[in-house]
Scaffold this motif. Structure first.
Motif, short mmCIF file in Angstrom:
data_model
loop_
_atom_site.label_atom_id
_atom_site.label_comp_id
_atom_site.label_asym_id
_atom_site.label_seq_id
_atom_site.Cartn_x
_atom_site.Cartn_y
_atom_site.Cartn_z
N VAL A 253 4.43 10.96 1.93
CA VAL A 253 3.06 10.77 1.46
C VAL A 253 2.26 10.20 2.62
O VAL A 253 2.83 9.71 3.59
CB VAL A 253 2.98 9.81 0.25
CG1 VAL A 253 3.64 10.42 -0.95
CG2 VAL A 253 3.55 8.46 0.58
N ARG A 254 0.93 10.27 2.51
CA ARG A 254 0.11 9.71 3.58
C ARG A 254 0.34 8.22 3.64
O ARG A 254 0.63 7.57 2.65
CB ARG A 254 -1.36 10.03 3.33
CG ARG A 254 -1.55 11.52 3.28
CD ARG A 254 -2.80 12.01 3.94
NE ARG A 254 -3.67 10.98 4.38
CZ ARG A 254 -4.90 10.84 3.91
NH1 ARG A 254 -5.35 11.63 2.99
NH2 ARG A 254 -5.66 9.91 4.40
N GLY A 255 0.25 7.68 4.85
CA GLY A 255 0.54 6.26 5.02
C GLY A 255 1.97 6.06 5.52
O GLY A 255 2.36 4.98 5.87
N GLU A 256 2.74 7.17 5.54
CA GLU A 256 4.11 7.08 6.05
C GLU A 256 4.22 7.82 7.38
O GLU A 256 5.31 8.26 7.74
CB GLU A 256 5.09 7.70 5.05
CG GLU A 256 5.30 6.90 3.80
CD GLU A 256 6.26 7.56 2.81
OE1 GLU A 256 6.72 6.85 1.90
OE2 GLU A 256 6.53 8.76 2.94
N GLU A 257 3.07 7.95 8.09
CA GLU A 257 3.05 8.76 9.31
C GLU A 257 4.13 8.34 10.30
O GLU A 257 4.80 9.17 10.89
CB GLU A 257 1.68 8.69 9.98
CG GLU A 257 0.65 9.63 9.40
CD GLU A 257 0.04 9.12 8.10
OE1 GLU A 257 0.36 7.98 7.72
OE2 GLU A 257 -0.73 9.86 7.47
N GLU A 258 4.26 7.03 10.48
CA GLU A 258 5.23 6.58 11.49
C GLU A 258 6.67 6.93 11.07
O GLU A 258 7.48 7.32 11.90
CB GLU A 258 5.08 5.09 11.73
CG GLU A 258 3.93 4.81 12.68
CD GLU A 258 3.36 3.42 12.53
OE1 GLU A 258 4.15 2.51 12.23
OE2 GLU A 258 2.15 3.27 12.70
N ASP A 259 6.94 6.78 9.77
CA ASP A 259 8.28 7.13 9.28
C ASP A 259 8.55 8.62 9.45
O ASP A 259 9.65 9.03 9.76
CB ASP A 259 8.41 6.77 7.79
CG ASP A 259 8.34 5.27 7.58
OD1 ASP A 259 8.53 4.55 8.57
OD2 ASP A 259 8.09 4.84 6.45
N ARG B 130 0.76 9.11 -5.66
CA ARG B 130 0.77 10.50 -5.23
C ARG B 130 1.94 11.29 -5.82
O ARG B 130 1.86 12.51 -5.92
CB ARG B 130 0.80 10.56 -3.70
CG ARG B 130 -0.55 10.21 -3.10
CD ARG B 130 -0.55 10.42 -1.61
NE ARG B 130 -1.88 10.18 -1.05
CZ ARG B 130 -2.16 9.16 -0.25
NH1 ARG B 130 -1.22 8.31 0.07
NH2 ARG B 130 -3.36 9.00 0.22
N ASP C 146 -6.78 9.19 -2.22
CA ASP C 146 -6.81 9.07 -0.76
C ASP C 146 -7.91 8.12 -0.32
O ASP C 146 -7.70 7.25 0.52
CB ASP C 146 -7.05 10.44 -0.11
CG ASP C 146 -5.83 11.34 -0.20
OD1 ASP C 146 -4.77 10.83 -0.62
OD2 ASP C 146 -5.93 12.53 0.16
N SER D 214 0.74 4.01 -2.74
CA SER D 214 0.49 5.37 -2.30
C SER D 214 1.56 6.30 -2.88
O SER D 214 1.26 7.36 -3.44
CB SER D 214 0.51 5.40 -0.77
OG SER D 214 0.54 6.71 -0.31
N HIS D 215 2.80 5.89 -2.77
CA HIS D 215 3.91 6.69 -3.27
C HIS D 215 3.80 6.86 -4.78
O HIS D 215 3.93 7.97 -5.30
CB HIS D 215 5.22 5.98 -2.90
CG HIS D 215 6.44 6.82 -3.13
ND1 HIS D 215 7.27 6.62 -4.19
CD2 HIS D 215 6.95 7.86 -2.44
CE1 HIS D 215 8.26 7.51 -4.13
NE2 HIS D 215 8.09 8.27 -3.08
N LEU E 65 0.82 -1.21 0.00
CA LEU E 65 0.00 0.00 0.00
C LEU E 65 0.86 1.26 0.00
O LEU E 65 0.53 2.25 -0.63
CB LEU E 65 -0.94 0.00 1.20
CG LEU E 65 -2.21 -0.81 0.97
CD1 LEU E 65 -2.97 -1.02 2.27
CD2 LEU E 65 -3.10 -0.09 -0.04
N ARG E 66 1.98 1.20 0.72
CA ARG E 66 2.87 2.35 0.73
C ARG E 66 3.43 2.60 -0.65
O ARG E 66 3.53 3.74 -1.09
CB ARG E 66 4.03 2.09 1.69
CG ARG E 66 3.69 2.47 3.08
CD ARG E 66 4.92 2.34 3.92
NE ARG E 66 4.58 2.57 5.29
CZ ARG E 66 5.47 2.74 6.24
NH1 ARG E 66 6.75 2.68 5.95
NH2 ARG E 66 5.09 2.94 7.47
N ARG F 259 -6.86 0.20 2.96
CA ARG F 259 -6.30 -0.03 4.29
C ARG F 259 -7.36 -0.56 5.25
O ARG F 259 -7.09 -1.42 6.09
CB ARG F 259 -5.67 1.26 4.83
CG ARG F 259 -4.26 1.48 4.29
CD ARG F 259 -3.88 2.93 4.39
NE ARG F 259 -3.58 3.33 5.75
CZ ARG F 259 -3.71 4.58 6.20
NH1 ARG F 259 -4.15 5.51 5.40
NH2 ARG F 259 -3.42 4.87 7.44
#
Lengths: 516, 232
Positions: free
Chosen positions: B84-90, A276, A318, A272-273, A268-269, A325
């Motif tokens: 980007v969103r989804g990388e909040e923890e990073d 976006r 989003d 997402s990357h 998913l990351r 997710r």
């Protein structure tokens, strides 16, 4: 030391034969009383050593009689003339009995040691068999059969208590009904070895299986000659083996789940990357183009449309990623106290182009508490709702964002407070065409507080208007944050979308910690 | 080394973004150097000694988090993370590792410029003990906070929090950083403790709770001081 009747007969015959042989030998050799006495002592020692204490005692008595009759004058009578010989006879008798006892005790200890050695060997073999590679983890039947074999028994069965009920999980030569046998239940309850009713002459016992309250059951052993102590130890080993197998299975399963979660997160990351990044590049260039295009230029309006659509595409991405997710179970809300004003501010910042030139009225009730929620998720839900409202209502009609307290702290007494957690209602109200028929009902269940529901079916994309993926995700986000979502018609025309979310209760946090 | 304009190192594995950002920064009068991954960024950094680093998080060879850690071992150059969103923890990890700010993609260039300028302005300057913001004056020597003409009475913890936040205007501060500085890393301190004190500080400081002017919550991260310092 248990001896069978035939063995006892044999021992008796041996006693008679040995005493007779000693007497004969003494007579033939013309031995005097002293020599004869020693010969008889030898016979008693030999018999005790070979046949045990009872044979020794019998031999002692028979020898005493024979000694008196054949070797102490007057011969061939059971009487004794010389008082000194009385002493000799008594000494002989006592010596025979005492040495017999000593020898027998020694012999008993040796047998006991041998028995213990055998038990230890049995348990060691069992341990080796259960905890090394020869026993495949997860195979209860193999573990139980192995245990029976180690105990020298062939028939038996395994009963495990699962969910409060005893269930027979494996048998060999026994029937499943052992699960209901009273003795087996007693063994499980008392955690002691229990003697069961013998069948077909074979001794049957039930050994408890227990590991610290996590595992409970019994092993039925039929046949074999096992002491309760050995059986109890074997039961403990088997229980440990079963428990170990369960733990291995559990950890394998949770490792697999964690690995799958890691994979999904990474995927998913990456998505997402990848989605976006081009949107970001587009956004930067569009911004530059807009900046460099004079207000009067006809291109400006077209560029604004492109910029707005790019923003919309970004929000769809989003939404889709959030839906993915949620679907993958990777969305773990990160609850923190946040004032409603900040949520509204952030949501509006996300919708700069959509809200450009539109009047947005914000009203936060004076007594409205902060929310205890995942700000990122709620902002996403609000962005969705505000965008919907802006898109569906006339360009210059008013849009109203409000926050009010509900329940708990609102006005209820102490009892209410305990029963109703205080909530905050975030409302997005517009002057659009109102709700299409049926949509409010579709969301009614969420409003009625069915909080546990997280996977209500998504309305299809084709519904358009207010339906579609957006509202379903809004509802799921609200539910994920411990709240709910409802839609209703607004008094005076238009629609009202409400997120009902838990309020922050400061008393729950540790207010007392102060720095040095 | 003297330069007419600040030099910025732009690190992103996406060539389109790199080019777009660089073009915009150049248009705004900055000099730029580009790098496509963390390793290349380290090389460029040593070559050109930039005034600020803008870096993506997810990159091949060496990711942004690792780049931030490596740079912070030897340098205090401002670092702004692009996530980007989804990388909040990073993102939080990068801030804890020493990044100064972050922007979530897609971001507006205006916002990026504002953050870059704020970082460059702050770089190297230490916050004075008398700080003035619109309608707010913080005098740490006299332990006095004035809002307009009105004195705001703060507890020592609240004052320590305000001191920390106002000495980093515009910079997101993570819970870990706040606990480390205000509570000196006391082991029993949780983010909830910070929230409670931050809540009381906000109630005393913010004139209108519906329009926070001074302190903003950064979801997942911590807090950010919003007000721009006034020149003394």
């Amino acid at each position: 030391m248990h001896r069978s009747p035939s063995e006892r007969g044999l021992a008796l015959a041996a006693v008679v034969a040995a005493v007779a042989a000693t007497t004969l030998a003494g007579r033939l050799l013309g031995a005097n009383a002293t020599t004869a006495g020693f010969l008889f002592l030898l016979a008693v020692l030999f018999l005790t050593l070979r046949w045990g204490l009872l044979a020794g005692a019998a031999a002692s008595i028979a020898s005493t009689l024979a000694f008196n009759y054949f070797f102490l004058p007057p011969l061939h009578t059971l009487s004794i003339s010389d008082p000194a010989n009385w002493a000799a006879l008594a000494a002989f008798g006592i010596t025979a009995i005492v040495t017999g006892r000593l020898v027998a005790a020694e012999r008993h200890r040796a047998e006991e040691a041998e028995g213990k050695r055998r038990d230890t060997q049995t348990l060691y073999d069992l341990c080796f068999g259960l905890f090394t590679a020869t026993n495949r983890p997860g195979r209860l039947d193999e573990a139980a059969a192995h245990t029976l074999a180690a105990l020298g028994a062939v028939r038996g069965g395994l009963v495990l208590v699962e969910g409060g009920r005893a269930r027979c999980v494996w048998t060999n030569g026994e029937t499943d009904s052992i699960a209901n046998e009273p003795g087996v239940g007693e063994a499980i309850a008392s955690e002691q070895v229990v003697e069961l009713t013998a069948t077909a002459g074979a001794r049957r016992q039930a050994a408890p299986l227990a590991v610290g309250g996590r595992l409970s059951g019994a092993l039925v052993v039929s046949g074999g000659r096992t002491s309760p102590e050995l059986l109890a130890s074997a039961g403990r080993l088997l229980a440990l083996a079963i428990e170990r197998d369960r733990l291995i299975e559990q950890s394998t399963r949770s490792e697999a789940l964690a690995a799958s979660d890691r994979l999904k997160t990474a995927l998913l990351r990456a998505v997402s990357h990848d989605l976006r990044s081009p949107l970001t590049a587009m956004a930067i260039d569009l911004e530059a183009l807009l900046r460099d295009t004079p207000e009067s230029s006809p291109d400006r309006a077209r560029l604004l449309v492109v910029a707005r659509e790019r923003e919309r595409l970004g929000r769809r991405v989003d939404q889709l990623l959030t839906a993915a997710r949620l679907e993958a179970g990777l969305l773990h809300p990160h609850l923190e106290p946040i004032p409603p004003a900040e949520l509204f501010r952030a949501a509006r910042e996300n919708l700069e182009l959509v809200l450009a030139g539109r009047k947005v009225e914000i009203e936060i009730a004076r007594d409205c508490p902060d929310l205890a929620t995942d700000a990122a998720l709620v902002i996403e839900a609000l962005v969705n709702l505000i965008e919907n409202a802006a898109r569906l209502s006339p360009p210059h009609s008013d849009l109203r964002l409000s926050a009010v307290a509900k329940g708990g702290g609102g006005g209820g007494g102490g009892e209410d407070r305990a029963r109703w957690s205080p909530m905050v209602v975030l409302e997005v109200a517009d002057r659009g065409p109102g709700l299409p028929a049926g949509l409010a009902e579709q969301f009614a269940d969420a409003a009625s507080g069915s909080r546990a529901t997280t996977s209500l079916p998504l309305p299809s994309f084709s519904e358009g208007g207010r339906g579609g993926l957006g509202l379903a995700i809004v509802r799921q986000l609200a539910v994920a944050c411990g709240g709910s979502f409802e839609l209703r018609d607004r008094a005076g025309g238009g629609a009202s979308a409400r997120l009902i979310l838990p309020a922050f209760r400061p008393g729950e946090a540790d207010a007392e910690v102060t720095p040095e | 080394m003297t330069r007419q304009a600040p030099l910025l190192l732009v690190v992103d594995d996406d060539a389109a973004i790199r080019r777009a950002i660089a073009t915009e920064l150049a248009a705004a009068g900055f000099l730029t150097v580009e790098a496509a991954d963390g390793e290349e960024a380290l090389e460029r950094f040593r070559e050109v000694e930039p005034d600020l680093v803008l870096t993506d998080l997810a990159m091949p060879r060496r990711d942004g988090l690792s780049l931030v850690r490596e740079l912070r071992r030897t340098s205090s150059t401002p670092i702004v993370v692009l996530s980007v969103r989804g990388e909040e923890e990073d993102k939080v990890r990068a801030l804890d590792a020493g990044a100064d700010d972050y922007l979530t993609k897609p971001f507006s260039m205006r916002e990026l410029m504002a953050r870059v300028r704020a970082q460059l302005r702050r770089a190297g300057s230490s916050a004075p003990s008398l700080r003035r913001f619109p309608d707010l004056e913080i005098d740490l020597d006299r332990r006095r906070v004035l809002q307009g003409e009105r004195e705001v009475h703060l507890t020592p913890t609240e004052l320590a929090l305000l001191d920390l936040l106002s000495s980093h205007p515009g910079k997101p501060l993570t819970f870990r950083q706040i606990i480390a500085r205000v509570w000196r890393g006391a082991p029993a301190t949780s983010p909830d403790t910070v929230r409670v004190h931050m809540g009381t500080l906000r109630r005393k400081l913010e004139p209108d709770p519906a329009e926070p002017r001074y302190i903003a919550t950064e979801p997942w991260v911590g807090y950010r001081f919003l007000a721009e310092p006034l020149d003394l």
